[in-house]
Write an enzyme that holds these catalytic residues in place. Structure first.
Site, short mmCIF file in Angstrom:
data_model
loop_
_atom_site.label_atom_id
_atom_site.label_comp_id
_atom_site.label_asym_id
_atom_site.label_seq_id
_atom_site.Cartn_x
_atom_site.Cartn_y
_atom_site.Cartn_z
N SER A 60 42.15 31.85 42.02
CA SER A 60 41.22 32.90 41.58
C SER A 60 40.24 33.34 42.66
O SER A 60 39.45 34.26 42.41
CB SER A 60 40.46 32.45 40.34
OG SER A 60 41.28 32.54 39.20
N LYS A 63 40.15 37.00 43.28
CA LYS A 63 39.30 37.95 42.56
C LYS A 63 38.11 38.42 43.38
O LYS A 63 37.47 39.43 43.03
CB LYS A 63 38.84 37.35 41.24
CG LYS A 63 40.00 37.07 40.26
CD LYS A 63 39.49 36.54 38.93
CE LYS A 63 40.62 36.37 37.93
NZ LYS A 63 41.37 35.10 38.12
N SER A 122 36.17 34.32 35.48
CA SER A 122 37.43 34.37 36.22
C SER A 122 38.54 34.94 35.35
O SER A 122 39.69 34.48 35.35
CB SER A 122 37.82 32.98 36.73
OG SER A 122 38.72 33.08 37.82
#
Length: 437
Positions: A60, A63, A122
């Site tokens: 993640s 992101k 997330s």
């Protein structure tokens, strides 16, 4: 601090390029992570690293790129934080076991809430919803992600999706993710508004930030956590601290840790690396603000000499650790903020950071004179910085040079004046001024 200047070049605007050797030599086996790096975003220098260019699953931490693109779109006026989006069928593709905000098709949500969900929760449904709004569909957004990565110099990175799902050609490195973190905090600092939030609730779904250091250390304000089985536990960490330096009273550092064994371990390792770096390195002014560096002779212009002075100070990061031993990270005492070391007398003692440093600045000139007309950005010199005979930083020196060419009458007068120049004390040669510290 003591600087030795060997060859001075003309400059007006400082443009940072590639930082060089790491400043702190840390024994890799004492750091419980597969890959890591510590970066000073002010100087651009790498303080310490291991396997930082090895391609790994970013999970993640992907992101961060989604948020960077979204915040760039907001900055450009193409997107608004208060804009209300309607969730499309794309959110139904997010699987039950993925992190999400639990958006439903047809549900309305603001961009601001999506950014909070993206960074704090997330949320994969937030990632794909923002991606679809910005680029129209996921493939085009992924193309945008890779384009942005290339522009940032993330040469060991390739994205296949906006959420960070493990895929064969979805990878990045600790060095590239630190580079992304640097532009997030410098170009799109609004990111920190989201990354410092310790929790976020949406539609009765409460989520506590998985960056546990936000609660433990008030100077920490980001950046992003990530986990998949393939990646392990990842953390991009940043903090901003007040320091006793009148020239730069605040200092930010970025740490990226990839492949730790647990969420607790990634936090412990990243925090220890960060505290070590704050203690045993510092930023120093290599070249002062508005400092006159040189005067370049100008040909074919009424301007005889081009004054060259800095438009902003240039910071360098130096090491404050002078021991011959490589650093055992486990020997860094978090309470004392000191390395505890047996220096040979059988006793463990705290190693104090240096109070004074010596650096050597070498400047390679690219121009000895300027010929009018000129209206372009010119790379006038390259500066290399050494500490203890080790190359620690290098940066290009550029200036937007705007010089008009003299007309025929003015050139005739210049020619007449040149005939009498042998009787004049004026010099039209390159003048270089010492950079006294």
């Amino acid at each position: 601090m003591k600087h030795v200047i060997y060859l001075i070049a003309a400059l007006s605007f400082l443009c940072a390029t590639i930082a060089n050797a790491a400043l702190l030599n840390i024994v890799p086996e004492t750091v419980e992570a597969e890959a890591w790096t510590v970066l000073d975003p002010q100087s651009g220098q790498v303080i310490a690293e291991h396997n930082s260019h090895v391609q790994r699953a970013p999970a993640s931490l992907t992101k961060m790129m989604v948020a960077y693109i979204a915040l760039k779109e907001i900055k450009a006026g193409h997107l608004r934080k208060d804009e209300i989006l309607t969730a499309t069928p794309i959110v139904e593709l997010v699987q039950w076991d993925e992190s999400q905000m639990y958006l439903k098709q047809g549900e309305q949500i603001s961009v601001d809430h999506l950014l909070a969900g993206l960074v704090v929760m997330s949320a994969n449904d937030a990632a794909v919803t923002l991606a679809e709004r910005i680029s129209g569909d996921i493939p085009r957004f992924v193309e945008r992600m890779n384009k942005e990565a290339k522009a940032l110099g993330m040469n060991d990175t390739h994205f296949q999706n906006p959420a960070g799902i493990t895929m064969p050609e979805h990878y990045s490195t600790a060095a590239d993710l630190a580079r992304l973190g640097r532009v997030l905090v410098t170009e799109t600092p609004d990111y920190l508004y989201y990354s410092k939030q310790q929790s976020f609730s949406y539609n009765q779904h409460f989520h506590r930030a998985t960056n546990i250091l936000l609660k433990q250390d008030p100077t920490v304000d980001g950046l992003k956590t990530g986990f998949t089985k393939a990646a392990g536990h990842n953390l991009a960490l940043t903090a901003n601290r007040m320091i006793a330096n009148p020239n730069a009273p605040e200092r930010r550092l970025i740490v990226v840790v990839l492949g730790s064994k647990s969420g607790l371990k990634r936090a412990e390792v990243a925090h220890r690396l960060m505290n070590l770096a704050y203690t045993y390195t510092r930023n120093e002014v290599a070249i002062k603000d508005r400092q006159l560096i040189a005067e370049l002779p100008v040909i074919k212009s009424t301007l005889k000499m081009f004054k060259v002075e800095t438009q902003q100070p240039k910071l360098i990061t130096t090491s404050l650790y002078d021991q011959a031993y490589a650093i055992d990270l486990q020997a860094f005492d978090q309470a004392q903020q000191r390395i505890m070391l047996n220096t040979g007398n059988g006793q463990i003692q705290a190693i104090e950071p240096l109070r004074e440093t010596q650096t050597q600045l070498n400047v390679e000139m690219n121009e000895k004179q300027l010929t009018a007309p000129l209206a372009k950005v010119m790379k006038l010199a390259t500066v290399t910085v050494y500490q203890n005979n080790q190359l620690i930083n290098s940066f290009d020196i550029e200036d937007d040079v705007q010089i008009e060419e003299a007309n025929i009458f003015e050139r005739f007068l210049l020619w007449i004046k040149s005939l009498f120049s042998i009787f004049s004390s004026e010099s039209s040669e390159l003048k270089i001024y010492p950079l006294d510290q």
